[in-house]
Design a protein around this motif. Sequence first.
Motif, PDB file in Angstrom:
ATOM      1  N   ARG A 160      -0.686  -2.581  -5.814  1.00 57.63           N
ATOM      2  CA  ARG A 160      -0.711  -1.573  -4.739  1.00 57.63           C
ATOM      3  C   ARG A 160       0.663  -0.944  -4.556  1.00 57.63           C
ATOM      4  O   ARG A 160       0.793   0.278  -4.456  1.00 57.63           O
ATOM      5  CB  ARG A 160      -1.166  -2.246  -3.423  1.00 57.63           C
ATOM      6  N   LEU A 161       1.700  -1.777  -4.515  1.00 58.17           N
ATOM      7  CA  LEU A 161       3.047  -1.256  -4.281  1.00 58.17           C
ATOM      8  C   LEU A 161       3.561  -0.467  -5.489  1.00 58.17           C
ATOM      9  O   LEU A 161       4.420   0.407  -5.348  1.00 58.17           O
ATOM     10  CB  LEU A 161       4.014  -2.405  -3.947  1.00 58.17           C
ATOM     11  N   GLY A 221       1.674   1.524  -7.038  1.00 59.68           N
ATOM     12  CA  GLY A 221       0.892   2.754  -7.064  1.00 59.68           C
ATOM     13  C   GLY A 221      -0.250   2.720  -8.062  1.00 59.68           C
ATOM     14  O   GLY A 221      -0.842   3.749  -8.370  1.00 59.68           O
ATOM     15  N   TYR A 242       1.252  -3.965   9.798  1.00 56.24           N
ATOM     16  CA  TYR A 242       0.159  -4.798   9.295  1.00 56.24           C
ATOM     17  C   TYR A 242      -0.010  -5.993  10.237  1.00 56.24           C
ATOM     18  O   TYR A 242       0.958  -6.494  10.819  1.00 56.24           O
ATOM     19  CB  TYR A 242       0.467  -5.328   7.899  1.00 56.24           C
ATOM     20  N   LEU A 278       3.607  -5.978   4.317  1.00 52.06           N
ATOM     21  CA  LEU A 278       2.691  -6.255   3.205  1.00 52.06           C
ATOM     22  C   LEU A 278       3.423  -6.974   2.076  1.00 52.06           C
ATOM     23  O   LEU A 278       2.889  -7.909   1.462  1.00 52.06           O
ATOM     24  CB  LEU A 278       2.080  -4.942   2.692  1.00 52.06           C
ATOM     25  N   ASN A 307       1.787   5.229   7.728  1.00 53.12           N
ATOM     26  CA  ASN A 307       2.472   3.933   7.749  1.00 53.12           C
ATOM     27  C   ASN A 307       3.064   3.676   6.373  1.00 53.12           C
ATOM     28  O   ASN A 307       2.420   3.970   5.350  1.00 53.12           O
ATOM     29  CB  ASN A 307       1.493   2.796   8.076  1.00 53.12           C
ATOM     30  N   GLU A 308       4.261   3.150   6.339  1.00 56.24           N
ATOM     31  CA  GLU A 308       4.845   2.785   5.047  1.00 56.24           C
ATOM     32  C   GLU A 308       4.002   1.709   4.403  1.00 56.24           C
ATOM     33  O   GLU A 308       3.654   0.709   5.051  1.00 56.24           O
ATOM     34  CB  GLU A 308       6.266   2.253   5.234  1.00 56.24           C
ATOM     35  N   THR A 309       3.688   1.898   3.150  1.00 50.95           N
ATOM     36  CA  THR A 309       2.815   0.946   2.464  1.00 50.95           C
ATOM     37  C   THR A 309       3.445  -0.444   2.378  1.00 50.95           C
ATOM     38  O   THR A 309       2.793  -1.453   2.613  1.00 50.95           O
ATOM     39  CB  THR A 309       2.493   1.461   1.047  1.00 50.95           C
ATOM     40  N   GLU A 310       4.711  -0.502   2.075  1.00 52.25           N
ATOM     41  CA  GLU A 310       5.357  -1.795   1.849  1.00 52.25           C
ATOM     42  C   GLU A 310       5.528  -2.594   3.133  1.00 52.25           C
ATOM     43  O   GLU A 310       5.346  -3.809   3.148  1.00 52.25           O
ATOM     44  CB  GLU A 310       6.716  -1.569   1.195  1.00 52.25           C
ATOM     45  N   GLN A 347       0.894   7.690  -2.257  1.00 51.39           N
ATOM     46  CA  GLN A 347       0.228   6.501  -1.715  1.00 51.39           C
ATOM     47  C   GLN A 347       0.974   5.200  -1.940  1.00 51.39           C
ATOM     48  O   GLN A 347       0.763   4.231  -1.219  1.00 51.39           O
ATOM     49  CB  GLN A 347      -1.176   6.388  -2.299  1.00 51.39           C
ATOM     50  N   ALA A 348       1.841   5.172  -2.930  1.00 51.50           N
ATOM     51  CA  ALA A 348       2.619   3.946  -3.116  1.00 51.50           C
ATOM     52  C   ALA A 348       3.645   3.805  -1.990  1.00 51.50           C
ATOM     53  O   ALA A 348       4.123   2.710  -1.704  1.00 51.50           O
ATOM     54  CB  ALA A 348       3.317   3.957  -4.472  1.00 51.50           C
ATOM     55  N   VAL A 379       3.359   5.652   1.299  1.00 53.66           N
ATOM     56  CA  VAL A 379       2.723   5.675   2.623  1.00 53.66           C
ATOM     57  C   VAL A 379       1.207   5.583   2.480  1.00 53.66           C
ATOM     58  O   VAL A 379       0.646   5.916   1.430  1.00 53.66           O
ATOM     59  CB  VAL A 379       3.056   6.963   3.419  1.00 53.66           C
ATOM     60  N   CYS A 380       0.559   5.126   3.554  1.00 47.79           N
ATOM     61  CA  CYS A 380      -0.906   5.095   3.519  1.00 47.79           C
ATOM     62  C   CYS A 380      -1.488   5.781   4.746  1.00 47.79           C
ATOM     63  O   CYS A 380      -0.871   5.840   5.811  1.00 47.79           O
ATOM     64  CB  CYS A 380      -1.429   3.678   3.375  1.00 47.79           C
TER      65      CYS A 380
END
Lengths: 580, 94
Positions: free
Chosen positions: A26-27, A29, A52, A98, B11-14, B54-55, B57-58
């Motif tokens: 996921r991270l 991409g 999260y 995450l 939101n930041e994905t990480e 997308q990597a 932000v989501c």
Amino acid sequence: MYQYDEIDQRLVEERAAQFRGQVARRLAGEITEDEFKPLRLQNGVYMQLHAYMLRIAIPYGFLTSRRLRRLAHIARTYDKGYGHLSTRQNIQFNWIKLVDVPDILDELADVQMHSIQTSGNCIRNTTADAYAGVARDEIEDPRPWCELIRQWSTFHPEFAFLPRKFKIAVTGAPDEDRAAVRFHDIGLRILENAEGQRGFEVIVGGGLGRTPLVGEVIHEFLPQASLISYLEAILRVYNLFGRRDNKFKARIKILVDALGAAEFKRLVDEEWALIKDSAIDVTEEELERIRRYFIPAAYEELPSSDARLASFSLGKDRAFGQWVRNNTRHHKVPGYTIVTIAVKAPGQPPGDLTHEQMDALADLSERYTQGRLVVTHAQNLVLPDVKTEDLPALHAELLPLGLATANAGKLTDIICCPGLDYCTLANATSIPIAEAISARFDDVDYLNDIGDVSLKMSGCINACGHHHIGNIGVLGIDKRGEEFYQLMLGGAPGNDAAIGKILGPAFAKHEIVDAVDRVIQRYLTLRESPDEPFIDALRRVGLEPFKEAAYPDAKKDKRPAASARAASATTVAAPETQGT
Amino acid sequence: MAALPAVVTANETETGTVVYRTPDGRLSPNLSEAWVVEDAERLEAALAELQTQQAIVCDPYAFPVKVEAGVPMPLSTRERIRSQGPTVALPRAS
């Protein structure tokens, strides 16, 4: 306490490793959020309002000191220093990154914990009576059955994608339901017949949310050996006929309500006939294998301490006496007491524990209760095996931790969802209202005078705070961008199960605490004696006197009567005579 | 599409951190630095651009604001809390 066997251990370790790979993809991409979302939800990872959120399973609420210390470590290392006890006897962390979740899952697996099936349309954490195994009124410990259900339902391939989430609760105390079994997708009550045989009363189709319904009994006495085959038959019928076109009508309660309990039972029996009396039945050997993994508490032979407990509650140390009166229960073993730690200190969010409190409770549990703790569905903790003679020392140690609030079962022992302060689904905040009510009624003598009354609050119609089954329920709603609160009365989660009824128009945020206060004042004036609990007085006189109290200016304002949207089912009796 | 003027958020994905798109295309955790979009086409383009990241932000979306003293203010309680944090004090270790 149940100890995972080698299969369980391998399972949680492999799941943690699998999710590490999914997060990495996921991270990087390689997968989109849409592709990732069902994977993270299957591991208890939600995206909430600010960050999260990770929900960690605590099977049937039972914790060890070692596990609680690990949760404290997670709060300290990966979150903002606290966790939130949920109404499903789990714990949630609200500020998780995450990128840290794979490491957290490894840390959890190390102490035999995980987040499996804490979200998604699968069978969730099975809950139980928080006093399971130690309650004096229990005919059988429900935890081995909960564990059997956990093992059967974990990664069950047929039930990984149900129409909607699915919740099961079990109680072994027939006279007092402390697990709200009538408000679960399946509720199980262990009963004993005249011949001394044990069986389950099987209740299906209860639930809260936007369509609150009391469950229906579809089997009055299921032989214990048939539990899994019967559960499997219920799940198959639900999986086949449950609606998948509308998530708001997808829970089993909607199916049971649409078909009628008799027809639903017929379908289940038809399915059950295909699988019962087969290899799926629970053998005594299998149950005994599971029971062996529950390491029993080592009790000393002590004389009965009932009289001592009573004397404690009447002693000169009033704070200690009030705590004993409200927060302890008789234990099934002489000389021991069950203690409730109310995580409901005035001015604190209900159910929130700091990492320091978790560590301290882990220490206390080792010194006073053999390292065992239980998360309750009321967002409290139970120390199940405290020697009665140790109660003064335990209370003295809880005081500086802010964990000696003597309000278990009282008005300020509020069940409260995270509400709009954390939740993306919420329409209104709920924690500030709970805190304001706690502050308003922050007087133990007054709380004791009011007596046992439950107040439950949700920030939206999804009812995570169980507002429908509070004697007093508060539901946050949004009216043109403003927070309003509906007040409902008459709900009850136990053997006298009932769904509360909306009292009238919603109150503005600044009005709701006063409205609750006026309802309490009216109860105090109309009860027949101090021994008549709130719910009994309400059932005796009906809603009208409380409505008059809650809306003192109603005639002047010409406010409408109670909303027609009032919950469809209620057992609040119409008054035969008007109370005074 | 949100009513205008609006701000684009995700939101930041990480980390999950709430972020807002700034006028120069950065992502800031501060709503005060957010780009206040007054044009539907530009809003759509900004959302589409974030959808391709997308990597990073989501779930990007837009929400309506009013501008007070040059600073965007959310119209909804939800977005106000999301930008400022919980309205209650966080439990703190003693």
